[in-house]
Design a protein around this motif. Structure first.
Motif, PDB file in Angstrom:
ATOM      1  N   ARG A   6       0.837  -1.206   0.000  1.00 57.19           N
ATOM      2  CA  ARG A   6       0.000   0.000   0.000  1.00 57.19           C
ATOM      3  C   ARG A   6       0.876   1.261   0.000  1.00 57.19           C
ATOM      4  O   ARG A   6       0.615   2.203  -0.745  1.00 57.19           O
ATOM      5  CB  ARG A   6      -0.933  -0.003   1.206  1.00 57.19           C
ATOM      6  CG  ARG A   6      -1.804   1.240   1.276  1.00 57.19           C
ATOM      7  CD  ARG A   6      -2.787   1.165   2.421  1.00 57.19           C
ATOM      8  NE  ARG A   6      -3.832   0.221   2.064  1.00 57.19           N
ATOM      9  CZ  ARG A   6      -4.452  -0.578   2.918  1.00 57.19           C
ATOM     10  NH1 ARG A   6      -4.137  -0.565   4.190  1.00 57.19           N
ATOM     11  NH2 ARG A   6      -5.385  -1.399   2.512  1.00 57.19           N
ATOM     12  N   GLU A   7       1.916   1.265   0.830  1.00 57.77           N
ATOM     13  CA  GLU A   7       2.800   2.427   0.911  1.00 57.77           C
ATOM     14  C   GLU A   7       3.561   2.642  -0.394  1.00 57.77           C
ATOM     15  O   GLU A   7       3.695   3.781  -0.867  1.00 57.77           O
ATOM     16  CB  GLU A   7       3.787   2.270   2.077  1.00 57.77           C
ATOM     17  CG  GLU A   7       3.140   2.313   3.440  1.00 57.77           C
ATOM     18  CD  GLU A   7       2.546   0.977   3.892  1.00 57.77           C
ATOM     19  OE1 GLU A   7       2.673  -0.035   3.164  1.00 57.77           O
ATOM     20  OE2 GLU A   7       1.946   0.951   4.976  1.00 57.77           O
ATOM     21  N   LEU A   8       4.065   1.557  -0.966  1.00 56.06           N
ATOM     22  CA  LEU A   8       4.789   1.665  -2.230  1.00 56.06           C
ATOM     23  C   LEU A   8       3.880   2.179  -3.342  1.00 56.06           C
ATOM     24  O   LEU A   8       4.286   3.019  -4.154  1.00 56.06           O
ATOM     25  CB  LEU A   8       5.375   0.308  -2.626  1.00 56.06           C
ATOM     26  CG  LEU A   8       6.499  -0.209  -1.729  1.00 56.06           C
ATOM     27  CD1 LEU A   8       6.814  -1.660  -2.075  1.00 56.06           C
ATOM     28  CD2 LEU A   8       7.731   0.660  -1.854  1.00 56.06           C
ATOM     29  N   ARG A   9       2.666   1.688  -3.353  1.00 56.41           N
ATOM     30  CA  ARG A   9       1.692   2.129  -4.370  1.00 56.41           C
ATOM     31  C   ARG A   9       1.384   3.613  -4.188  1.00 56.41           C
ATOM     32  O   ARG A   9       1.366   4.387  -5.155  1.00 56.41           O
ATOM     33  CB  ARG A   9       0.419   1.280  -4.239  1.00 56.41           C
ATOM     34  CG  ARG A   9      -0.687   1.671  -5.178  1.00 56.41           C
ATOM     35  CD  ARG A   9      -1.874   0.740  -5.054  1.00 56.41           C
ATOM     36  NE  ARG A   9      -2.467   0.674  -3.739  1.00 56.41           N
ATOM     37  CZ  ARG A   9      -3.284   1.605  -3.221  1.00 56.41           C
ATOM     38  NH1 ARG A   9      -3.562   2.691  -3.906  1.00 56.41           N
ATOM     39  NH2 ARG A   9      -3.802   1.446  -2.018  1.00 56.41           N
ATOM     40  N   ALA A  10       1.194   4.034  -2.935  1.00 52.59           N
ATOM     41  CA  ALA A  10       0.870   5.436  -2.647  1.00 52.59           C
ATOM     42  C   ALA A  10       2.015   6.368  -3.036  1.00 52.59           C
ATOM     43  O   ALA A  10       1.775   7.479  -3.528  1.00 52.59           O
ATOM     44  CB  ALA A  10       0.531   5.595  -1.168  1.00 52.59           C
ATOM     45  N   GLU A  11       3.256   5.912  -2.841  1.00 56.89           N
ATOM     46  CA  GLU A  11       4.419   6.719  -3.215  1.00 56.89           C
ATOM     47  C   GLU A  11       4.400   7.073  -4.697  1.00 56.89           C
ATOM     48  O   GLU A  11       4.895   8.124  -5.095  1.00 56.89           O
ATOM     49  CB  GLU A  11       5.720   5.980  -2.901  1.00 56.89           C
ATOM     50  CG  GLU A  11       6.076   5.936  -1.443  1.00 56.89           C
ATOM     51  CD  GLU A  11       7.300   5.071  -1.162  1.00 56.89           C
ATOM     52  OE1 GLU A  11       7.970   4.618  -2.130  1.00 56.89           O
ATOM     53  OE2 GLU A  11       7.583   4.839   0.024  1.00 56.89           O
ATOM     54  N   LEU A  23       0.372  -5.209 -12.926  1.00 59.88           N
ATOM     55  CA  LEU A  23       0.722  -6.574 -12.539  1.00 59.88           C
ATOM     56  C   LEU A  23      -0.042  -7.647 -13.301  1.00 59.88           C
ATOM     57  O   LEU A  23       0.310  -8.823 -13.240  1.00 59.88           O
ATOM     58  CB  LEU A  23       0.477  -6.771 -11.039  1.00 59.88           C
ATOM     59  CG  LEU A  23       1.350  -5.933 -10.107  1.00 59.88           C
ATOM     60  CD1 LEU A  23       0.854  -6.076  -8.673  1.00 59.88           C
ATOM     61  CD2 LEU A  23       2.807  -6.341 -10.231  1.00 59.88           C
ATOM     62  N   GLY A  24      -1.120  -7.253 -13.970  1.00 61.01           N
ATOM     63  CA  GLY A  24      -1.928  -8.231 -14.698  1.00 61.01           C
ATOM     64  C   GLY A  24      -2.805  -9.076 -13.790  1.00 61.01           C
ATOM     65  O   GLY A  24      -3.031 -10.256 -14.066  1.00 61.01           O
ATOM     66  N   VAL A  25      -3.259  -8.474 -12.688  1.00 60.93           N
ATOM     67  CA  VAL A  25      -4.167  -9.155 -11.760  1.00 60.93           C
ATOM     68  C   VAL A  25      -5.380  -8.262 -11.524  1.00 60.93           C
ATOM     69  O   VAL A  25      -5.412  -7.113 -11.966  1.00 60.93           O
ATOM     70  CB  VAL A  25      -3.470  -9.474 -10.404  1.00 60.93           C
ATOM     71  CG1 VAL A  25      -2.284 -10.396 -10.617  1.00 60.93           C
ATOM     72  CG2 VAL A  25      -3.041  -8.205  -9.689  1.00 60.93           C
ATOM     73  N   PHE A  46       7.546 -11.834  -7.166  1.00 56.90           N
ATOM     74  CA  PHE A  46       8.693 -11.390  -7.963  1.00 56.90           C
ATOM     75  C   PHE A  46       8.304 -10.249  -8.898  1.00 56.90           C
ATOM     76  O   PHE A  46       9.068  -9.293  -9.070  1.00 56.90           O
ATOM     77  CB  PHE A  46       9.289 -12.554  -8.771  1.00 56.90           C
ATOM     78  CG  PHE A  46      10.331 -13.326  -8.037  1.00 56.90           C
ATOM     79  CD1 PHE A  46      11.590 -12.787  -7.805  1.00 56.90           C
ATOM     80  CD2 PHE A  46      10.060 -14.602  -7.567  1.00 56.90           C
ATOM     81  CE1 PHE A  46      12.566 -13.507  -7.128  1.00 56.90           C
ATOM     82  CE2 PHE A  46      11.027 -15.329  -6.885  1.00 56.90           C
ATOM     83  CZ  PHE A  46      12.278 -14.777  -6.661  1.00 56.90           C
ATOM     84  N   ARG A  47       7.111 -10.321  -9.511  1.00 60.37           N
ATOM     85  CA  ARG A  47       6.663  -9.236 -10.392  1.00 60.37           C
ATOM     86  C   ARG A  47       6.511  -7.942  -9.605  1.00 60.37           C
ATOM     87  O   ARG A  47       6.882  -6.865 -10.086  1.00 60.37           O
ATOM     88  CB  ARG A  47       5.349  -9.600 -11.087  1.00 60.37           C
ATOM     89  CG  ARG A  47       5.515 -10.650 -12.156  1.00 60.37           C
ATOM     90  CD  ARG A  47       4.411 -10.684 -13.191  1.00 60.37           C
ATOM     91  NE  ARG A  47       3.044 -10.638 -12.726  1.00 60.37           N
ATOM     92  CZ  ARG A  47       2.283 -11.698 -12.454  1.00 60.37           C
ATOM     93  NH1 ARG A  47       2.765 -12.921 -12.577  1.00 60.37           N
ATOM     94  NH2 ARG A  47       1.035 -11.546 -12.058  1.00 60.37           N
ATOM     95  N   ILE A  48       5.952  -8.043  -8.400  1.00 62.00           N
ATOM     96  CA  ILE A  48       5.779  -6.865  -7.549  1.00 62.00           C
ATOM     97  C   ILE A  48       7.142  -6.272  -7.195  1.00 62.00           C
ATOM     98  O   ILE A  48       7.363  -5.065  -7.313  1.00 62.00           O
ATOM     99  CB  ILE A  48       4.977  -7.223  -6.277  1.00 62.00           C
ATOM    100  CG1 ILE A  48       3.526  -7.556  -6.646  1.00 62.00           C
ATOM    101  CG2 ILE A  48       5.037  -6.085  -5.258  1.00 62.00           C
ATOM    102  CD1 ILE A  48       2.730  -8.219  -5.524  1.00 62.00           C
ATOM    103  N   ALA A  49       8.069  -7.124  -6.770  1.00 59.34           N
ATOM    104  CA  ALA A  49       9.402  -6.661  -6.393  1.00 59.34           C
ATOM    105  C   ALA A  49      10.114  -5.998  -7.569  1.00 59.34           C
ATOM    106  O   ALA A  49      10.736  -4.937  -7.418  1.00 59.34           O
ATOM    107  CB  ALA A  49      10.221  -7.829  -5.855  1.00 59.34           C
ATOM    108  N   THR A  50      10.007  -6.603  -8.736  1.00 58.15           N
ATOM    109  CA  THR A  50      10.638  -6.041  -9.929  1.00 58.15           C
ATOM    110  C   THR A  50      10.029  -4.696 -10.286  1.00 58.15           C
ATOM    111  O   THR A  50      10.744  -3.740 -10.600  1.00 58.15           O
ATOM    112  CB  THR A  50      10.507  -7.021 -11.112  1.00 58.15           C
ATOM    113  OG1 THR A  50      11.170  -8.244 -10.764  1.00 58.15           O
ATOM    114  CG2 THR A  50      11.111  -6.453 -12.385  1.00 58.15           C
ATOM    115  N   LEU A  51       8.709  -4.612 -10.217  1.00 58.63           N
ATOM    116  CA  LEU A  51       8.015  -3.374 -10.556  1.00 58.63           C
ATOM    117  C   LEU A  51       8.479  -2.218  -9.676  1.00 58.63           C
ATOM    118  O   LEU A  51       8.683  -1.102 -10.148  1.00 58.63           O
ATOM    119  CB  LEU A  51       6.499  -3.576 -10.413  1.00 58.63           C
ATOM    120  CG  LEU A  51       5.613  -2.372 -10.727  1.00 58.63           C
ATOM    121  CD1 LEU A  51       5.745  -1.983 -12.204  1.00 58.63           C
ATOM    122  CD2 LEU A  51       4.170  -2.685 -10.391  1.00 58.63           C
TER     123      LEU A  51
END
Length: 68
Positions: A6-11, A23-25, A46-51
């Motif tokens: 949530r914090e990463l998305r908000a940033e 992410l394709g979800v 892994f997709r989240i971390a890479t993104l």
């Protein structure tokens, strides 16, 4: 599992829908991960971390409960 999604998305100023598209979800999946109701599969983690350009361990951590 605890996470900082949530914090990463908000940033980045992204909505759950924005992140789900990246992410394709589904948006519901993003919500469930953020609220701790669902642990992502390893490929999705892994997709989240890479993104976000961070190691998985910087985003996800065990909630202290031991298996077994």
């Amino acid at each position: 599992m605890k996470n900082t999604l949530r914090e990463l998305r908000a940033e980045r100023g992204w909505t759950q829908a924005d992140l789900s598209e990246e992410l394709g979800v589904s948006r519901q999946t993003v919500n469930a991960i953020e609220t701790g109701k669902y642990d992502p599969s390893l490929p999705l983690a892994f997709r989240i971390a890479t993104l976000f350009g961070r190691p998985i361990e910087a985003i996800f951590e065990p909630d202290g409960k031991r298996a077994g």
